[in-house]
Write a protein that holds these residues in place. Structure first.
Motif, mmCIF file in Angstrom:
data_model
loop_
_atom_site.group_PDB
_atom_site.id
_atom_site.type_symbol
_atom_site.label_atom_id
_atom_site.label_comp_id
_atom_site.label_asym_id
_atom_site.label_seq_id
_atom_site.Cartn_x
_atom_site.Cartn_y
_atom_site.Cartn_z
ATOM 1 N N PRO A 112 0.872 -1.001 0.050
ATOM 2 C CA PRO A 112 -0.006 -0.072 -0.160
ATOM 3 C C PRO A 112 0.780 1.260 -0.027
ATOM 4 O O PRO A 112 0.452 2.238 -0.598
ATOM 5 C CB PRO A 112 -0.859 -0.021 1.396
ATOM 6 C CG PRO A 112 -0.776 -1.518 1.451
ATOM 7 C CD PRO A 112 0.429 -2.005 1.049
ATOM 8 N N THR A 113 2.059 1.204 0.757
ATOM 9 C CA THR A 113 2.914 2.432 0.621
ATOM 10 C C THR A 113 3.568 2.541 -0.716
ATOM 11 O O THR A 113 3.696 3.682 -1.009
ATOM 12 C CB THR A 113 4.068 2.277 1.632
ATOM 13 O OG1 THR A 113 3.248 2.075 3.217
ATOM 14 C CG2 THR A 113 4.759 3.528 1.637
ATOM 15 N N TRP A 114 3.879 1.430 -1.294
ATOM 16 C CA TRP A 114 4.676 1.664 -2.650
ATOM 17 C C TRP A 114 3.712 2.023 -3.942
ATOM 18 O O TRP A 114 3.759 2.688 -4.600
ATOM 19 C CB TRP A 114 5.422 0.154 -2.918
ATOM 20 C CG TRP A 114 6.516 -0.006 -1.925
ATOM 21 C CD1 TRP A 114 6.939 0.937 -0.952
ATOM 22 C CD2 TRP A 114 7.007 -1.246 -1.856
ATOM 23 N NE1 TRP A 114 7.907 -0.014 -0.356
ATOM 24 C CE2 TRP A 114 7.964 -1.178 -0.895
ATOM 25 C CE3 TRP A 114 6.982 -2.615 -2.414
ATOM 26 C CZ2 TRP A 114 9.014 -2.164 -0.315
ATOM 27 C CZ3 TRP A 114 7.737 -3.654 -1.968
ATOM 28 C CH2 TRP A 114 8.413 -3.413 -1.062
ATOM 29 N N LEU A 115 2.459 1.241 -3.751
ATOM 30 C CA LEU A 115 1.564 1.404 -5.019
ATOM 31 C C LEU A 115 0.378 2.035 -4.714
ATOM 32 O O LEU A 115 -0.432 2.125 -5.434
ATOM 33 C CB LEU A 115 1.461 -0.181 -5.490
ATOM 34 C CG LEU A 115 2.729 -1.008 -5.860
ATOM 35 C CD1 LEU A 115 2.420 -2.353 -6.429
ATOM 36 C CD2 LEU A 115 3.524 -0.253 -6.751
ATOM 37 N N GLY A 116 0.065 2.064 -3.499
ATOM 38 C CA GLY A 116 -1.331 2.481 -3.249
ATOM 39 C C GLY A 116 -2.561 1.428 -3.054
ATOM 40 O O GLY A 116 -2.109 0.435 -3.508
ATOM 41 N N LEU A 117 -3.612 1.760 -2.942
ATOM 42 C CA LEU A 117 -4.626 0.737 -2.725
ATOM 43 C C LEU A 117 -5.056 0.016 -3.768
ATOM 44 O O LEU A 117 -5.376 -1.122 -3.994
ATOM 45 C CB LEU A 117 -5.669 1.350 -1.816
ATOM 46 C CG LEU A 117 -5.574 1.748 -0.334
ATOM 47 C CD1 LEU A 117 -6.770 2.198 0.299
ATOM 48 C CD2 LEU A 117 -5.086 0.734 0.303
ATOM 49 N N ASP A 118 -5.219 0.725 -4.998
ATOM 50 C CA ASP A 118 -5.524 0.157 -6.065
ATOM 51 C C ASP A 118 -4.450 -0.543 -6.823
ATOM 52 O O ASP A 118 -4.719 -1.854 -7.551
ATOM 53 C CB ASP A 118 -5.988 1.474 -7.145
ATOM 54 C CG ASP A 118 -7.310 2.305 -6.768
ATOM 55 O OD1 ASP A 118 -8.099 1.500 -6.177
ATOM 56 O OD2 ASP A 118 -7.688 3.313 -7.458
ATOM 57 N N GLY A 119 -3.371 -0.096 -6.609
ATOM 58 C CA GLY A 119 -2.126 -1.191 -7.015
ATOM 59 C C GLY A 119 -1.896 -2.237 -6.241
ATOM 60 O O GLY A 119 -1.779 -3.379 -6.836
ATOM 61 N N THR A 120 -2.239 -2.354 -5.004
ATOM 62 C CA THR A 120 -2.276 -3.374 -4.054
ATOM 63 C C THR A 120 -3.283 -4.475 -4.568
ATOM 64 O O THR A 120 -3.095 -5.553 -4.609
ATOM 65 C CB THR A 120 -2.550 -3.200 -2.613
ATOM 66 O OG1 THR A 120 -1.421 -1.968 -2.254
ATOM 67 C CG2 THR A 120 -2.468 -4.192 -1.829
ATOM 68 N N SER A 121 -4.488 -3.938 -5.100
ATOM 69 C CA SER A 121 -5.717 -4.734 -5.504
ATOM 70 C C SER A 121 -5.297 -5.313 -6.823
ATOM 71 O O SER A 121 -5.443 -6.696 -7.022
ATOM 72 C CB SER A 121 -6.942 -3.971 -5.519
ATOM 73 O OG SER A 121 -7.352 -3.149 -4.388
#
Length: 383
Positions: A112-121
């Motif tokens: 989540p810190t690296w990619l954000g919540l959408d990236g994590t999804s």
């Protein structure tokens, strides 16, 4: 934790697709993975509107995530459990599964810190897809329901034949004395591990006064656990599953014994403890699942009733953390500890709850495992 309540039902459900064939099991896993990916992505995008609607959205999507994850996890564990095999092979299967899970937990904490919540999804969806592709490859292999012969040859071991079934495949796992004893050890040992996990932020901030070191120490702990897995697998080939697990418990007790004596400024000493106890954690990760596989096959439930066992096992895994919080936090409050305070009596209570209570529970689990091992000598088998 709603997943813990329904895990036994999900376990019974998981047996149904396997009885119809591996392709049906793969399709069930694919459906659960799709539901998990969609629910996880939806969790971060509640509709605009009243607060009550937002809370309802979050509650429903979180429930969907939990149930879908539980179903997929039980199917995945059942797939590996169906292979059975010799103790070292079972430990290897469990170690690879739990090691990959450990790596996923570490990565997920940073994504989540690296990619954000959408990236994590998106990463979650890609990882689920990759896992399904791997299972799909197994489905297409001839004899995929059996123990992979190439893997057995690499391990220089042949799968041990199951003992005559002591239960019918429709019977409850609770009628299996070996399962009851193993689950009791697993839960006692699990609560012993969950108490430090629950109290770590308080111990780091108030006792050691080194809250900023927590991410580094967690990395040391989990990294050591992953690195220690091959060592425990080698020990299984020499000592057997249950004796090796007892050795892991004893190593954990020895590594954690001086924790209650730590105080402010002892961050370096605690890092050494994290390294040693992390190495011992590898035994807790790989060996209980391998023992469970043996119990299931000896009960006559292998390749037909694993889900019933794994549903209760998953339920116990989730209850461990709840029991740890329910045990440690009220005891600390009764002893006079309050987060953020510096009263000596409260800090000493925190130290004993964090480092002393788990040692007592771990020693009790070790003794219980030793007694169960005497009743089930096959737990000591090396081949």
């Amino acid at each position: 934790r709603p997943g813990a309540v329904v895990d036994p039902a999900l376990g019974r459900w998981a047996d149904s697709p396997f009885k119809r064939g591996l392709r049906q099991a793969w399709q069930a896993a694919a459906g659960g993975a799709l539901a998990l990916a969609l629910a996880f992505a939806a969790l971060w995008h509640p509709p605009r509107g009243p607060a009550a609607a937002t809370l309802a959205w979050l509650g429903l999507t979180l429930l969907a995530c939990t149930l879908a994850y539980s179903g997929v996890a039980i199917l995945h564990q059942a797939w590996g459990t169906r292979w059975g095999g010799a103790p070292a092979w079972r430990a290897q299967v469990s170690a690879w599964r739990e090691g990959a899970t450990l790596l996923g937990v570490v990565l997920a904490s940073a994504l989540p810190t690296w990619l954000g919540l959408d990236g994590t999804s998106a990463v979650l969806a890609a990882a689920l897809g990759a896992g399904l592709l791997g299972l799909g490859w197994l489905v297409r292999r001839p004899g995929a329901a059996a123990l992979p012969t190439a893997a057995v040859a690499a391990a220089t071991e042949a799968p041990s034949p199951p003992l005559p079934p002591s239960l019918t495949t429709a019977a409850s796992p609770w009628r299996d004395a070996a399962f009851r004893r193993l689950l009791a050890v697993f839960m006692l040992n699990g609560v012993a591990a969950a108490i430090p996990a629950t109290l770590l932020p308080f111990f780091m901030a108030d006792r050691l006064q080194a809250a900023g070191l927590q991410p580094l120490l967690l990395l040391i702990y989990f990294g050591a656990a992953a690195l220690g897995l091959p060592l425990w697998l080698r020990a299984v080939r020499r000592w057997g599953l249950s004796p090796t697990w007892r050795a892991g418990m004893a190593a954990s007790v020895a590594a954690f014994a001086c924790t209650p004596a730590l105080g402010a400024g002892d961050g370096a000493a605690f890092a050494a403890i994290c390294l040693a106890s992390g190495l011992a954690l590898g035994a807790d990760l790989a060996l209980p699942g391998a023992l469970l596989t043996g119990v299931i096959h000896q009960a006559g439930a292998g390749q037909q009733g694993e889900g019933r066992y794994l549903g209760w096992w998953a339920c116990a895994t989730k209850l461990n953390l709840a029991l740890a919080a329910g045990l440690a936090l009220p005891l600390l409050a009764a002893a006079g500890y309050h987060p953020g305070q510096a009263a000596p009596a409260g800090l000493q209570a925190l130290a004993w709850a964090y480092g002393g209570l788990p040692l007592l529970l771990k020693l009790a689990a070790l003794a219980l495992l030793r007694r169960a091992e005497q009743r089930h000598p096959t737990w000591r088998d090396t081949a």
